[in-house]
Design a protein around this motif. Sequence first.
Motif, PDB file in Angstrom:
ATOM      1  N   GLN A 131      48.242 -59.959  93.596  1.00  0.00           N
ATOM      2  CA  GLN A 131      47.456 -60.655  94.621  1.00  0.00           C
ATOM      3  C   GLN A 131      46.016 -60.180  94.632  1.00  0.00           C
ATOM      4  O   GLN A 131      45.091 -60.989  94.801  1.00  0.00           O
ATOM      5  CB  GLN A 131      48.087 -60.477  95.990  1.00  0.00           C
ATOM      6  CG  GLN A 131      49.331 -61.320  96.162  1.00  0.00           C
ATOM      7  CD  GLN A 131      49.985 -61.120  97.513  1.00  0.00           C
ATOM      8  OE1 GLN A 131      49.955 -60.030  98.081  1.00  0.00           O
ATOM      9  NE2 GLN A 131      50.583 -62.185  98.037  1.00  0.00           N
ATOM     10  N   SER A 134      43.827 -61.885  92.462  1.00  0.00           N
ATOM     11  CA  SER A 134      43.627 -63.269  92.929  1.00  0.00           C
ATOM     12  C   SER A 134      44.384 -64.282  92.082  1.00  0.00           C
ATOM     13  O   SER A 134      44.103 -65.477  92.135  1.00  0.00           O
ATOM     14  CB  SER A 134      42.148 -63.655  92.986  1.00  0.00           C
ATOM     15  OG  SER A 134      41.455 -62.791  93.854  1.00  0.00           O
ATOM     16  N   ASP A 137      46.221 -66.980  94.185  1.00  0.00           N
ATOM     17  CA  ASP A 137      45.454 -67.842  95.084  1.00  0.00           C
ATOM     18  C   ASP A 137      45.651 -69.309  94.725  1.00  0.00           C
ATOM     19  O   ASP A 137      45.746 -69.661  93.544  1.00  0.00           O
ATOM     20  CB  ASP A 137      43.958 -67.512  95.021  1.00  0.00           C
ATOM     21  CG  ASP A 137      43.635 -66.153  95.621  1.00  0.00           C
ATOM     22  OD1 ASP A 137      44.564 -65.503  96.158  1.00  0.00           O
ATOM     23  OD2 ASP A 137      42.476 -65.746  95.530  1.00  0.00           O
ATOM     24  N   ARG A 138      45.680 -70.154  95.728  1.00  0.00           N
ATOM     25  CA  ARG A 138      45.894 -71.598  95.497  1.00  0.00           C
ATOM     26  C   ARG A 138      44.725 -72.261  94.776  1.00  0.00           C
ATOM     27  O   ARG A 138      44.904 -73.225  94.054  1.00  0.00           O
ATOM     28  CB  ARG A 138      46.133 -72.307  96.825  1.00  0.00           C
ATOM     29  CG  ARG A 138      47.452 -71.963  97.440  1.00  0.00           C
ATOM     30  CD  ARG A 138      47.733 -72.910  98.601  1.00  0.00           C
ATOM     31  NE  ARG A 138      48.995 -72.609  99.215  1.00  0.00           N
ATOM     32  CZ  ARG A 138      50.164 -73.092  98.824  1.00  0.00           C
ATOM     33  NH1 ARG A 138      50.215 -73.910  97.791  1.00  0.00           N
ATOM     34  NH2 ARG A 138      51.269 -72.779  99.437  1.00  0.00           N
TER      35      ARG A 138
END
Length: 174
Positions: A131, A134, A137-138
């Motif tokens: 996470q 990143s 991330d969407r």
Amino acid sequence: MLSLSSNSTQSEIDQTPSPQIKLSGLHMTTDEFKNKFNGVVGKYRLNGLSITRLNIQDSSEHGTGTFEYIFNDELHLVGAANADKSIQEVRLSATGDTRKPTGGIFLTAIATLILTTNSEYTYNDAQDVIQDISLLDRDVNQSDFDGATIRNGLEYRFSVQDSEHSTFEITVAR
């Protein structure tokens, strides 16, 4: 630490085994890496990721070597080691359309590498590292993604080179 008397000869020094090998880089040898990696695979029942035998190539003129393992046609592990077989860096390379889901094997292998290099980490810690990069991330741009984080002196980096190649690497933070 080994202490020598002032009358020790060079041949005695050269033949005296060191009680402790000071490992640099990722603080493990290639054998330890394979055993730790397979230990994580067994602990979390990650079928299909076991390393049977690392292909190691030494380069004696530079005091370094490389090692590799091919999981399948799309997923390869490569790394660099010093002459004492202490690992300096390790990289997972995946091929295939980076715009399509990987089926989870690449992400699972990434988590396995994180756990291998941090024996005190839990699976949740590995997810935290992912996470921090990143990667989850969407709004990640799959065409030119490059994310990194540093933990415990190691840099974890995921990057997409082009629409067919992506890598995850662990190196000593500089």
